[in-house]
Write an enzyme that holds these catalytic residues in place. Sequence first.
Site, PDB file in Angstrom:
ATOM      1  N   ASP A 187      -5.886  -0.510  -1.425  1.00  0.00           N
ATOM      2  CA  ASP A 187      -6.706  -1.359  -2.283  1.00  0.00           C
ATOM      3  C   ASP A 187      -7.959  -1.859  -1.582  1.00  0.00           C
ATOM      4  O   ASP A 187      -8.064  -1.843  -0.351  1.00  0.00           O
ATOM      5  CB  ASP A 187      -5.903  -2.594  -2.710  1.00  0.00           C
ATOM      6  CG  ASP A 187      -5.739  -3.605  -1.561  1.00  0.00           C
ATOM      7  OD1 ASP A 187      -5.304  -3.184  -0.470  1.00  0.00           O
ATOM      8  OD2 ASP A 187      -6.066  -4.788  -1.747  1.00  0.00           O
ATOM      9  N   ARG A 200      -5.766   0.716  -6.353  1.00  0.00           N
ATOM     10  CA  ARG A 200      -4.527   1.324  -5.840  1.00  0.00           C
ATOM     11  C   ARG A 200      -4.083   2.505  -6.697  1.00  0.00           C
ATOM     12  O   ARG A 200      -3.385   3.393  -6.229  1.00  0.00           O
ATOM     13  CB  ARG A 200      -3.388   0.293  -5.815  1.00  0.00           C
ATOM     14  CG  ARG A 200      -3.581  -0.849  -4.825  1.00  0.00           C
ATOM     15  CD  ARG A 200      -2.258  -1.617  -4.683  1.00  0.00           C
ATOM     16  NE  ARG A 200      -2.431  -2.935  -4.108  1.00  0.00           N
ATOM     17  CZ  ARG A 200      -2.435  -3.214  -2.794  1.00  0.00           C
ATOM     18  NH1 ARG A 200      -2.277  -2.234  -1.923  1.00  0.00           N
ATOM     19  NH2 ARG A 200      -2.580  -4.440  -2.363  1.00  0.00           N
ATOM     20  N   PHE A 229     -13.997   2.645   5.148  1.00  0.00           N
ATOM     21  CA  PHE A 229     -13.013   1.872   4.386  1.00  0.00           C
ATOM     22  C   PHE A 229     -12.602   2.680   3.161  1.00  0.00           C
ATOM     23  O   PHE A 229     -13.437   3.050   2.335  1.00  0.00           O
ATOM     24  CB  PHE A 229     -13.590   0.524   3.958  1.00  0.00           C
ATOM     25  CG  PHE A 229     -12.530  -0.383   3.393  1.00  0.00           C
ATOM     26  CD1 PHE A 229     -11.771  -1.165   4.232  1.00  0.00           C
ATOM     27  CD2 PHE A 229     -12.287  -0.409   2.026  1.00  0.00           C
ATOM     28  CE1 PHE A 229     -10.763  -1.980   3.719  1.00  0.00           C
ATOM     29  CE2 PHE A 229     -11.280  -1.222   1.505  1.00  0.00           C
ATOM     30  CZ  PHE A 229     -10.523  -2.008   2.357  1.00  0.00           C
ATOM     31  N   GLY A 286       0.780  -1.240   0.000  1.00  0.00           N
ATOM     32  CA  GLY A 286       0.000   0.000   0.000  1.00  0.00           C
ATOM     33  C   GLY A 286       0.809   1.287   0.000  1.00  0.00           C
ATOM     34  O   GLY A 286       0.340   2.312  -0.500  1.00  0.00           O
ATOM     35  N   GLU A 343       4.247   4.109   5.997  1.00  0.00           N
ATOM     36  CA  GLU A 343       3.007   3.337   5.858  1.00  0.00           C
ATOM     37  C   GLU A 343       1.950   4.170   5.139  1.00  0.00           C
ATOM     38  O   GLU A 343       1.978   5.399   5.190  1.00  0.00           O
ATOM     39  CB  GLU A 343       2.467   2.938   7.241  1.00  0.00           C
ATOM     40  CG  GLU A 343       2.884   1.553   7.694  1.00  0.00           C
ATOM     41  CD  GLU A 343       2.200   0.436   6.901  1.00  0.00           C
ATOM     42  OE1 GLU A 343       1.710   0.681   5.781  1.00  0.00           O
ATOM     43  OE2 GLU A 343       2.171  -0.691   7.403  1.00  0.00           O
ATOM     44  N   ASP A 344       1.023   3.488   4.503  1.00  0.00           N
ATOM     45  CA  ASP A 344      -0.098   4.206   3.900  1.00  0.00           C
ATOM     46  C   ASP A 344      -1.200   4.456   4.926  1.00  0.00           C
ATOM     47  O   ASP A 344      -1.817   5.506   4.933  1.00  0.00           O
ATOM     48  CB  ASP A 344      -0.653   3.452   2.679  1.00  0.00           C
ATOM     49  CG  ASP A 344      -0.981   2.002   2.990  1.00  0.00           C
ATOM     50  OD1 ASP A 344      -0.396   1.447   3.948  1.00  0.00           O
ATOM     51  OD2 ASP A 344      -1.813   1.404   2.287  1.00  0.00           O
ATOM     52  N   LYS A 397      -6.265   6.037  11.366  1.00  0.00           N
ATOM     53  CA  LYS A 397      -7.652   5.817  11.810  1.00  0.00           C
ATOM     54  C   LYS A 397      -7.604   5.597  13.315  1.00  0.00           C
ATOM     55  O   LYS A 397      -7.624   4.447  13.775  1.00  0.00           O
ATOM     56  CB  LYS A 397      -8.205   4.541  11.159  1.00  0.00           C
ATOM     57  CG  LYS A 397      -9.028   4.743   9.931  1.00  0.00           C
ATOM     58  CD  LYS A 397      -9.700   3.412   9.592  1.00  0.00           C
ATOM     59  CE  LYS A 397     -10.026   3.325   8.128  1.00  0.00           C
ATOM     60  NZ  LYS A 397     -10.530   1.997   7.745  1.00  0.00           N
ATOM     61  N   ASP A 447      -4.388   1.354  11.111  1.00  0.00           N
ATOM     62  CA  ASP A 447      -5.782   1.044  11.415  1.00  0.00           C
ATOM     63  C   ASP A 447      -5.817   0.511  12.853  1.00  0.00           C
ATOM     64  O   ASP A 447      -5.864   1.281  13.814  1.00  0.00           O
ATOM     65  CB  ASP A 447      -6.218  -0.007  10.379  1.00  0.00           C
ATOM     66  CG  ASP A 447      -7.701  -0.052  10.150  1.00  0.00           C
ATOM     67  OD1 ASP A 447      -8.434   0.031  11.129  1.00  0.00           O
ATOM     68  OD2 ASP A 447      -8.138  -0.181   8.995  1.00  0.00           O
TER      69      ASP A 447
END
Length: 186
Positions: free
Chosen positions: A163, A169, A156, A48, A103-104, A135, A107
Amino acid sequence: MLTPDQAIQKVLIDQDAIQQRVAVLGEEISRDYAGLDQPLVLICILKGSFVFCADLMRQLTIPHEVHFMSVSSYNGGTSSSGEVKIEQDLDISIADRDVLIIEDIIDTGLTLDYLTHMFAERAPRSLALCTLLDKPEARQREVEVRYIGFSIDLEFVVGYGLDYDQQFRGLPYIAVLRPEVYQDQD
Ligand code: PRP
């Protein structure tokens, strides 16, 4: 197979907003790591993060190198499996190096909690985290994140490297997926 128009509810963060924020993060990181005697080590967590990492590194004005590590935790769905699997480890030593994990999204925090403990055992000179998206409401493990692009709600999201089942993506923006798309599948 759904088109973006069929799958996406709304654009959450558009291309301009992403690029402006990435430029600011690049300035901050360049300032914070100025004067190192060895290049800053960026660790791009695949898959990601590759889009964010590629844009971010082009905003850095300090010497840096990029390395890749492949991990997975989501198994194609929309909720964390709770298990972090190292698909491909680093091919360099990070001992005595200044390391920034890219990181993308964070979570639950399970992935970064696992990775930071793993990297800390490899004795880097410093270790910090940078994520495009955070998040905070989803957090199950506390992780200290030095650089955050945007904090978002529990929706989401896809696009800009993120993705849903390996799709979307390549979208140049961050978008919210329609709940019925993943509710039908999970
Ligand atoms: C995503 C993301 C992080 C992780 C974050 O990766 O890139 O690595 O999940 O989630 P967590 O905080 O709940 O652990 P994913 O497993 O979807 O793989 P990908 O990057 O290859 O799409």
